[in-house]
Design a protein around this motif. Sequence first.
Motif, PDB file in Angstrom:
ATOM      1  N   ALA A 479       0.851  -1.197   0.000  1.00  0.00           N
ATOM      2  CA  ALA A 479       0.000   0.000   0.000  1.00  0.00           C
ATOM      3  C   ALA A 479       0.884   1.243   0.000  1.00  0.00           C
ATOM      4  O   ALA A 479       1.743   1.407   0.882  1.00  0.00           O
ATOM      5  N   PRO A 480       0.704   2.137  -0.967  1.00  0.00           N
ATOM      6  CA  PRO A 480       1.437   3.409  -0.953  1.00  0.00           C
ATOM      7  C   PRO A 480       1.080   4.206   0.298  1.00  0.00           C
ATOM      8  O   PRO A 480      -0.056   4.129   0.795  1.00  0.00           O
ATOM      9  N   TYR A 481       2.039   4.981   0.790  1.00  0.00           N
ATOM     10  CA  TYR A 481       1.790   5.825   1.957  1.00  0.00           C
ATOM     11  C   TYR A 481       2.054   7.275   1.578  1.00  0.00           C
ATOM     12  O   TYR A 481       3.118   7.607   1.058  1.00  0.00           O
ATOM     13  N   LYS A 482       1.059   8.119   1.850  1.00  0.00           N
ATOM     14  CA  LYS A 482       1.121   9.551   1.560  1.00  0.00           C
ATOM     15  C   LYS A 482       1.650   9.824   0.136  1.00  0.00           C
ATOM     16  O   LYS A 482       2.625  10.570  -0.064  1.00  0.00           O
ATOM     17  N   LEU A 489       8.665   8.949  -1.370  1.00  0.00           N
ATOM     18  CA  LEU A 489       8.261   7.668  -1.918  1.00  0.00           C
ATOM     19  C   LEU A 489       8.229   6.677  -0.769  1.00  0.00           C
ATOM     20  O   LEU A 489       9.274   6.253  -0.270  1.00  0.00           O
ATOM     21  N   ALA A 490       7.024   6.360  -0.305  1.00  0.00           N
ATOM     22  CA  ALA A 490       6.861   5.507   0.868  1.00  0.00           C
ATOM     23  C   ALA A 490       5.742   4.510   0.622  1.00  0.00           C
ATOM     24  O   ALA A 490       4.742   4.825  -0.020  1.00  0.00           O
ATOM     25  N   SER A 513       5.098  12.525   8.719  1.00  0.00           N
ATOM     26  CA  SER A 513       4.293  12.030   9.834  1.00  0.00           C
ATOM     27  C   SER A 513       3.925  10.577   9.565  1.00  0.00           C
ATOM     28  O   SER A 513       3.379  10.252   8.501  1.00  0.00           O
ATOM     29  N   LEU A 514       4.223   9.715  10.523  1.00  0.00           N
ATOM     30  CA  LEU A 514       3.983   8.282  10.370  1.00  0.00           C
ATOM     31  C   LEU A 514       2.658   7.870  10.995  1.00  0.00           C
ATOM     32  O   LEU A 514       2.147   8.554  11.889  1.00  0.00           O
ATOM     33  N   GLU A 539       6.742  11.523  14.141  1.00  0.00           N
ATOM     34  CA  GLU A 539       7.200  12.488  13.133  1.00  0.00           C
ATOM     35  C   GLU A 539       8.708  12.375  12.997  1.00  0.00           C
ATOM     36  O   GLU A 539       9.440  12.410  13.986  1.00  0.00           O
ATOM     37  N   ILE A 540       9.161  12.221  11.780  1.00  0.00           N
ATOM     38  CA  ILE A 540      10.612  12.092  11.557  1.00  0.00           C
ATOM     39  C   ILE A 540      11.048  13.077  10.478  1.00  0.00           C
ATOM     40  O   ILE A 540      10.257  13.482   9.623  1.00  0.00           O
ATOM     41  N   VAL A 541      12.315  13.463  10.567  1.00  0.00           N
ATOM     42  CA  VAL A 541      12.916  14.334   9.557  1.00  0.00           C
ATOM     43  C   VAL A 541      13.868  13.488   8.721  1.00  0.00           C
ATOM     44  O   VAL A 541      14.789  12.850   9.256  1.00  0.00           O
ATOM     45  N   LEU A 542      13.635  13.494   7.432  1.00  0.00           N
ATOM     46  CA  LEU A 542      14.446  12.693   6.513  1.00  0.00           C
ATOM     47  C   LEU A 542      15.489  13.579   5.850  1.00  0.00           C
ATOM     48  O   LEU A 542      15.177  14.642   5.309  1.00  0.00           O
TER      49      LEU A 542
END
Length: 553
Positions: A479-482, A489-490, A513-514, A539-542
């Motif tokens: 399943a694609p995310y956001k 690309l998640a 945001s996860l 919440e993560i910073v990539l």
Amino acid sequence: MEKKWWHNKVAYQIYPKSFYDTNGDGIGDINGVIEKLDYLRNLGIDIIWLSPIYCSPLADQGYDISNYYDIDPRFGTIDDLDRLIAEGKKRGIGIVMDLVVNHCSDEHEWFKKACEDPDGEYGKFFYIEDYKDGDPLPCNWRSYFGGSVWEKLPGHDDKIYLHVFHKKQPDLNWENPKLRKEVYKMINWWLDKGIAGFRIDAIINIKKKLPFSDYSVDGDDGLSSIDNMLKDATGVGEFLNELADETFRKHDAFTVGEVFNEKDEELPLFIGSHGYFSTMFDFSAESIKEDISPENYKNAIFKAHERVDGIGFLSNIIENHDEPRGVSRFIPKEDLDDTSKKMLAGIYFLLPGLPFIYQGQEIGMENLDKVNDINDLDDCANANIYETALHEGKTHAEALAHLINVTRDNARTPFQWDDSENAGFTDGRSWLMVNPKYKNINLAAQINDSDSVFIFYKELISLRKNPEYESTFVYGKFAPYKPAQKNLLAYSRVGEKSVMVIANYQKDAQTLSLPSKIKKVLLSNTSKTLDNSSFNSTEIVLSPYELLVVEMV
């Protein structure tokens, strides 16, 4: 989904001519593949696909076969291949051959006999038509390599034959049951020999729209793209089902189709539980016509996998022998480094389906930067690409620059084993130029470097085969995310575990945001993200081109 023996495998494509040369003639050979089997086993490879090694005049690098039952002496002997099959089995590696049956070589015995007697038995193995100078051609189709698909039959001024590819590749007439019977006999001979299966070349082309007719002109040459005919042709499934019944299904063989133009409703027929093939390549990203961008890439691969969801497996690639190097195509030149190469690897490798690695991809091999002359290259398609660019108004330098971006020779330069002369590929003079980047990009420099692209591919393979996560990566829901978040690309893979693959496909950092907290980091292309303590929130910073593979709470 019915579980098959090949579902959890990792495949590796070898272009034998450029892999490893053991006899100093500048051409890679079967013994070179045997010598490197332990390297491939160490990497984690289960299936090797060999590009064609049959007898051939090499007008199209072996895709013009003059004898389906023998090996071209440039590559070795049948005994060498038998030894490769046996040595592969000792290491749990199956050998997959290339199946090229839309056409053969004009030097094949069938075509020679057709030239001797066009109206006889073997003349009916091909598409041969009556023709007199000045007559209109049977159709205005353009061959894949440029020019008309029709050529004068050798020795006959009043006959022409059809070739959808090179003029030395006459198309086989699949409408003839005697031809099909000979093809099936040959395929079963190879499967009885112990190969694991076939990669099936240009298979949609076996069905032509008959009778021959013209399509709308779409070029200054007065011809029409062959794709226009293929879209109009129907009935290929009858051929493919008979092919599978008579050969592949009897042997439980692994087959991967080079398939284009299939319709959505046909997907179960191609790769369903009783499909014509085990799987087929996902060319969605390779087929992007507009400028490559992270959004275009994301939309292409997500759509492809959603399209086959619940039907069957795709085989995932970022490059092959017919495409430029994936990292040079899908990553902006200014951003191309080990971090972005690893990101691209992680994205495609953990999608549903079977991951294929093309030789040199695992060390991050790149396109050539430039050539001084078209004669420095080899591919038979180059002349048409170059001449078309000149015709469009480009200068010589501009036409060469365009060619170097798209030529198939980018993928065909020799494997870069080390930084010695000829990149360790040969002791002789290489048949094709070695990419000058071999001094910096080579296996010897990476094999023991924990931060290298090679080690990252090895870790990817190890993760996909990890007993704790294997069923999730092989059979888990995708399943694609956001998908609306730009340059992100998640996607999730959910089965026995819940895993997310997250990639920041840009040179700037971005926040994500996860849906829940991260339980464990399984793989990362940056060392800073391996500290689980940094994931106490959703919440993560990539960082730029960061890739994370994580198990979710």
